[in-house]
Design a protein around this motif. Structure first.
Motif, short mmCIF file in Angstrom:
data_model
loop_
_atom_site.label_atom_id
_atom_site.label_comp_id
_atom_site.label_asym_id
_atom_site.label_seq_id
_atom_site.Cartn_x
_atom_site.Cartn_y
_atom_site.Cartn_z
N SER A 1 53.64 -0.77 63.72
CA SER A 1 55.05 -0.42 64.15
C SER A 1 54.84 0.84 65.29
CB SER A 1 55.53 0.47 62.88
OG SER A 1 55.94 -0.79 61.97
N GLY A 2 53.70 1.69 65.17
CA GLY A 2 53.59 2.38 66.26
C GLY A 2 53.26 2.02 67.60
N ILE A 3 52.71 0.91 67.67
CA ILE A 3 52.52 0.60 69.04
C ILE A 3 53.99 -0.20 69.27
CG2 ILE A 3 51.29 -1.45 70.35
CD1 ILE A 3 48.80 -0.92 68.24
N ALA A 4 54.54 -1.23 68.62
CA ALA A 4 55.67 -1.72 69.12
C ALA A 4 56.72 -0.72 69.16
CB ALA A 4 56.01 -2.71 67.99
N ALA A 5 56.74 0.61 68.94
CA ALA A 5 57.85 1.53 69.26
C ALA A 5 57.66 1.75 70.61
CB ALA A 5 57.47 2.68 68.18
N HIS A 6 56.76 1.49 71.47
CA HIS A 6 56.74 1.75 72.79
C HIS A 6 57.09 0.47 73.74
CE1 HIS A 6 55.05 5.73 72.08
NE2 HIS A 6 54.23 5.00 71.16
N GLY A 7 57.83 0.39 74.81
CA GLY A 7 58.02 -0.60 75.73
C GLY A 7 56.53 -1.08 75.94
N GLU A 8 56.58 -2.24 76.45
CA GLU A 8 55.41 -2.80 76.99
C GLU A 8 54.58 -2.17 78.12
OE1 GLU A 8 54.02 -7.33 78.76
OE2 GLU A 8 54.94 -7.27 76.97
N ASP A 9 55.35 -2.01 79.05
CA ASP A 9 54.68 -1.20 80.16
C ASP A 9 54.27 0.45 79.85
OD1 ASP A 9 55.09 -3.47 82.20
OD2 ASP A 9 56.95 -2.75 82.80
N GLU A 10 55.16 0.90 79.01
CA GLU A 10 54.94 2.23 78.82
C GLU A 10 53.54 2.22 77.94
OE1 GLU A 10 56.36 5.89 75.80
OE2 GLU A 10 57.47 3.91 75.98
N PHE A 11 53.60 1.17 76.97
CA PHE A 11 52.32 1.18 76.18
C PHE A 11 50.84 0.84 77.12
CE2 PHE A 11 49.00 -1.27 73.87
CZ PHE A 11 48.86 -0.16 73.03
N VAL A 12 51.13 0.16 77.89
CA VAL A 12 49.99 -0.33 78.79
C VAL A 12 49.51 0.76 79.57
CG1 VAL A 12 49.19 -1.71 80.83
CG2 VAL A 12 50.59 -2.85 78.72
N GLN A 13 50.51 1.38 80.27
CA GLN A 13 50.16 2.30 81.25
C GLN A 13 49.93 3.86 80.71
OE1 GLN A 13 53.70 2.26 83.94
NE2 GLN A 13 53.12 0.14 84.10
N GLU A 14 50.40 4.13 79.56
CA GLU A 14 50.53 5.58 78.96
C GLU A 14 49.69 5.82 77.35
OE1 GLU A 14 54.18 7.26 79.13
OE2 GLU A 14 54.36 6.69 81.17
N GLN A 15 50.18 4.79 76.69
CA GLN A 15 50.09 4.86 75.51
C GLN A 15 48.86 4.27 74.88
OE1 GLN A 15 51.84 7.03 73.27
NE2 GLN A 15 53.06 7.34 74.96
#
Length: 263
Positions: free
Chosen positions: A137-151
């Motif tokens: 849930s924590g991972i999916a809460a971010h957009g894909e590009d945001e997760f890849v680049q920042e999270q």
């Protein structure tokens, strides 16, 4: 190490294998993990040794390929595992699966009953939209590009050294899409599929994880639910002897596995 192409551009799902007698045991890992790391010590335990054992890494994880075009849904993961088992000439296997891998195993058993004769599920995801505290849930809460680049880097720093050791080998985009797919669930949902299967099914719930929601309904459908003392989400590390006993089929339906390795 062995491999099989799971898409139309030749992307490979890979596994390591220990020879032994049939039927095979197939081990599937959770989100951001690897099968051999989480299960090799289980397969080599004296109570289980001697069986043919396959440690399969899901697409985007471990030693398997990580195609950018792949969706990484539960159905797609299950289809890739089916390709691996077909290539390995495995039928009627015992699937031993953890967390997200358990959800994949349920979908596989539902879609390809010829491949699966028994399920041992360790804290498998049974429902769509897991609680906000769940890692997916924590991972999916971010957009894909945001997760890849920042999270992604922040998640690696926060999950602890054990999980980070395997998660850093997972492709960030695959990790995010897998989390989104896990949160979306399957159709019908995994809990419904599990209840409808006609094979032997064992579900391991770590004592520290609390009560399993819907336990009574699962047991009424023939699922053996085992509470493992001294264990949290990673049952195979927290109480490996109890994990082995469950895979070996020891104990009575609904019983609490009491064995625990000291130290």
């Amino acid at each position: 190490m062995k491999q099989a192409a799971f898409d139309n551009v030749g992307s490979m799902i890979r596994w390591t294998e220990a020879p032994g007698i049939e039927p095979a045991r197939v081990y599937l890992h959770g989100l951001g993990s690897m099968s051999a790391v989480y299960h090799a010590h289980i397969a080599s335990h004296p109570g289980l040794a001697g069986r043919r054992s396959l440690f399969v890494d899901l697409p985007g994880h471990g030693i398997s390929d990580r195609p950018e075009h792949f969706g990484y849904t539960l159905d797609e993961h299950a289809e890739a595992v089916a390709v691996a088992l077909d290539q390995a000439e495995v039928t009627g296997a015992e699937l031993v699966a953890h967390s997200m891998g358990g959800a994949v195993a349920i979908v596989l058993a539902h879609r390809r009953p010829d491949l699966v004769a028994r399920l041992v599920l360790a804290e498998a995801n049974l429902d769509a939209f897991p609680p906000p505290t769940a890692a997916s849930s924590g991972i999916a809460a971010h957009g894909e590009d945001e997760f890849v680049q920042e999270q992604y880097a922040r998640v690696l720093a926060a999950v602890g050294p054990l999980w980070a050791a395997t998660m850093r080998l997972a492709d960030p985009r695959a990790l995010h899409r897998s989390a989104v797919g896990l949160r979306r669930g399957s159709d019908p949902v995994m809990r419904t599929m599990l209840g409808g299967l006609a094979i032997e099914r064992v579900y391991l719930q770590g004592e520290h994880s609390g009560d399993l929601p819907g336990r009574e309904d699962l047991e009424a459908a023939g699922v053996r639910v085992v509470t493992v003392p001294g264990a949290g989400h990673n049952v195979m590390f927290d109480n490996p002897d109890a994990f082995v006993a469950a895979v070996a089929g020891l104990g009575r339906p609904g019983s609490v596995v009491a064995s625990r390795r000291s130290g």
